[in-house]
Enzyme design. Structure first.
Site, PDB file in Angstrom:
ATOM      1  N   CYS A  63      -3.402 -11.882  11.637  1.00 55.05           N
ATOM      2  CA  CYS A  63      -4.804 -11.799  11.575  1.00 55.05           C
ATOM      3  C   CYS A  63      -5.532 -12.972  11.996  1.00 55.05           C
ATOM      4  O   CYS A  63      -6.619 -12.821  12.134  1.00 55.05           O
ATOM      5  CB  CYS A  63      -5.159 -11.193  10.252  1.00 55.05           C
ATOM      6  SG  CYS A  63      -4.968 -12.044   9.003  1.00 55.05           S
ATOM      7  N   GLU A  75       7.468  -9.290  -0.896  1.00 52.82           N
ATOM      8  CA  GLU A  75       5.843  -9.434  -1.049  1.00 52.82           C
ATOM      9  C   GLU A  75       5.527 -10.157  -2.612  1.00 52.82           C
ATOM     10  O   GLU A  75       6.187  -9.954  -3.383  1.00 52.82           O
ATOM     11  CB  GLU A  75       5.436  -8.022  -1.177  1.00 52.82           C
ATOM     12  CG  GLU A  75       4.071  -7.749  -1.720  1.00 52.82           C
ATOM     13  CD  GLU A  75       2.722  -8.564  -0.996  1.00 52.82           C
ATOM     14  OE1 GLU A  75       2.859  -8.332   0.131  1.00 52.82           O
ATOM     15  OE2 GLU A  75       2.040  -8.968  -1.662  1.00 52.82           O
ATOM     16  N   TYR A  80       6.059 -10.177   3.803  1.00 57.74           N
ATOM     17  CA  TYR A  80       4.638 -10.025   3.541  1.00 57.74           C
ATOM     18  C   TYR A  80       4.461  -8.615   3.672  1.00 57.74           C
ATOM     19  O   TYR A  80       3.536  -8.323   4.430  1.00 57.74           O
ATOM     20  CB  TYR A  80       3.833 -11.103   4.553  1.00 57.74           C
ATOM     21  CG  TYR A  80       4.272 -12.476   4.573  1.00 57.74           C
ATOM     22  CD1 TYR A  80       3.570 -13.400   3.835  1.00 57.74           C
ATOM     23  CD2 TYR A  80       5.124 -12.951   5.607  1.00 57.74           C
ATOM     24  CE1 TYR A  80       3.897 -14.785   3.793  1.00 57.74           C
ATOM     25  CE2 TYR A  80       5.518 -14.425   5.586  1.00 57.74           C
ATOM     26  CZ  TYR A  80       4.842 -15.117   4.744  1.00 57.74           C
ATOM     27  OH  TYR A  80       5.118 -16.598   4.863  1.00 57.74           O
ATOM     28  N   GLN A 133      -4.620  -2.253   5.090  1.00 54.20           N
ATOM     29  CA  GLN A 133      -5.255  -2.723   6.383  1.00 54.20           C
ATOM     30  C   GLN A 133      -6.679  -1.906   6.245  1.00 54.20           C
ATOM     31  O   GLN A 133      -6.709  -0.577   5.882  1.00 54.20           O
ATOM     32  CB  GLN A 133      -4.557  -2.278   7.489  1.00 54.20           C
ATOM     33  CG  GLN A 133      -3.245  -2.725   7.776  1.00 54.20           C
ATOM     34  CD  GLN A 133      -3.337  -4.222   8.178  1.00 54.20           C
ATOM     35  OE1 GLN A 133      -4.388  -4.700   8.210  1.00 54.20           O
ATOM     36  NE2 GLN A 133      -2.062  -4.850   8.194  1.00 54.20           N
TER      37      GLN A 133
END
Ligand code: SAH
Length: 481
Positions: A346, A271, A250, A221
């Site tokens: 997001c 992932e 994820y 992030q």
């Protein structure tokens, strides 16, 4: 949650803003921006989600980006670093960006000067010739470790040792320098090959007391302070008691899953990026976390596999990229019968699409918490809590939420007081659900999606007319209507 410092937002302006396009600093105050971001979230997910909270803003909305990227170019004889003007290969030189980390900006200026003085050849996107392509600087906001990634079009890097020595001399704060080789004619910044020129080849950062290793290509992030706000909220929304089987889909380098592992029974991180999974495994080890495992796989494929094996999960955390998740993922997730799904997104647009898929599968968004991770840009992050609501649960949730969300008008009498009144004066028992339905008819509250029936033919009971009359009596008694 930090209170946004909006006092001087109008004062800062940037000379590049019109051409660069990466942010819209100076156009509106930060407070206005937060309000608009909430509207954006409401526009995309309001239909599916009853309660949308105000956007949690940054305390200081400048220089928050811990990852800074620039492309190299040449204007006349001068080497420059900046960003491409949208849709072109024309470089807009940018220095002193107001949203990027200041140390990172200074390092990029130095590297640009060194390319000039070492007479290195800058890559040309149109001809595919030249060496120096991009620079990526990443900083661990807590550890202050700094990684510089020099992206070159070829492995051979003339004067490499002297270049690295001079860069380190001018910036002793740099803890590692990596050369990434990208010889593809693509818009991707990083290529597949890497060579560590100095240091460990990765940096570390601390989030919620845990230490994470971050490799050049791993996702991390970009706003560390707000990431902690985001994760705390996600952990709270997950409602863990210590026993749950949690899936962190994820998961990147495993940050969310690890931050909640002490409150869970077991966590499985999924992932796609193999390097990120490597980081995630190393991170679990360095933090002494034993109840977590990581799977390098496409999240949809692995969830489908779990679903076909009849596996179960209690809580699913999902944090897909901007493109969102897939319908197959949603179907498999639901088939694992989780009691809660925490969706971290997001992109409100793909979030809305995915919430519609969940709604079709009987999982409803109860509440959303937008968090501003990207001040002065059009982007906003959101956390959404979903759960499967059966008729019985509807009533329970309603009880809980209705008591919590008292509006000014409602605050005159609680559900319990209304029930007591009806029982004592009229001798009838009424449920919270019936009271809420009558309150809604009287315009006292607007029941939000999660406690409304899913469809017209839902089995959710409706308040019979004789009970409606007595509830209205009680509401009058308490001067609520
Ligand atoms: N939860 C992490 C990462 C979120 S970013 C964090 O908070 O840091 C989204 C992540 O999804 C990235 O790490 C990306 O590599 C990964 N990803 C993208 N497509 C994927 C897919 N199809 N299957 C699994 N992971 C994927």
């Amino acid at each position: 949650m930090g209170k946004a410092d909006t006092s001087d937002s109008n004062l800062k302006t940037c000379p590049y803003v019109a051409k660069c396009g990466a942010c819209h600093i100076g156009e509106k105050s930060y407070a206005e921006e937060l309000a608009q971001k909430k509207e954006l979230v409401v526009a995309h997910i309001g239909k599916y989600c009853g309660k949308i909270n105000d956007v949690a803003g940054m305390y200081y909305p400048y220089h928050y980006r811990n990852k800074v990227h620039a492309v190299f170019g040449r204007i006349k004889d001068e080497v420059v670093a900046g960003t491409y003007a949208e849709g072109t290969h024309t470089i807009i030189p940018v220095s002193d960006c107001l949203i990027e980390d200041t140390q990172a900006s200074a390092i990029i200026r130095t590297v640009t000067e060194l390319i000039q003085s070492f007479k290195l050849w800058v890559y040309n996107e149109d001809t595919g010739r030249g060496l120096m392509r991009h620079i990526l600087v990443r900083k661990g906001s807590s550890t202050k470790q700094i990684m510089v990634v020099l992206v070159t079009a070829a492995l051979e890097f003339p004067h490499k040792n002297n270049f690295v020595a001079e860069l380190r001399r001018r910036h002793p704060e740099i803890t590692t320098i990596v050369q990434n080789i990208n010889d593809n004619q693509t818009t991707m910044v990083l290529g597949d090959r890497e060579k560590t020129l100095f240091g460990q080849g990765y940096i570390e950062d601390v989030l919620l007391g845990l230490r994470f290793r971050i490799s050049p290509s791993s996702f991390y992030q970009v706003n560390t302070a707000q990431t902690q706000v985001l994760y705390k909220k996600a952990i709270q929304a997950a409602g863990l008691t210590g026993k749950e089987r949690v899936i962190d889909a994820y998961c990147g380098i495993g940050t969310i899953g690890m931050c909640m592992s002490s409150k869970a029974g077991h966590v499985t991180g999924i992932e796609l990026n193999a390097q990120a999974v490597k980081d995630a495994k190393a991170n679990a080890k360095r933090n002494g976390i034993n109840n977590i495992r990581f799977i390098a796989a496409d999240a949809t494929e692995y969830m489908t596999h779990m679903s076909q094996n009849g596996e179960r999960a209690d809580v699913i955390i999902m944090d897909p990229p901007r493109s969102g998740s897939t319908e197959a993922f949603v179907k498999s997730a639901v088939s694992l019968k989780p009691s809660r799904i925490v969706y971290v997104s997001c992109n409100p647009e793909t979030l809305g699409r995915d919430l519609a898929w969940f709604a079709r599968e009987g999982y409803r968004a109860q509440e959303a918490w937008p968090v501003d991770m990207f001040g002065f840009t059009g982007h906003v992050e959101s956390i959404v809590l979903l759960s499967k609501l059966h008729t019985k649960q509807n009533i329970e949730v309603e009880l809980e939420m209705s008591e919590m969300d008292l509006t000014a008008a409602e605050s005159k009498a609680t559900y319990e007081e209304i029930k007591d009144y009806v029982l004592k004066h009229i001798g009838l028992k009424v449920s919270s659900l019936y009271i809420a339905q009558v309150k809604e008819k009287c315009g006292i509250i607007e029941r939000v999606n999660y406690n409304q029936p899913k469809s017209e033919n839902s089995r959710q009971p409706k308040c019979p007319p004789e009970k409606e009359v007595v509830i209205r009596e009680a509401l009058k008694h308490f001067r609520m209507i």
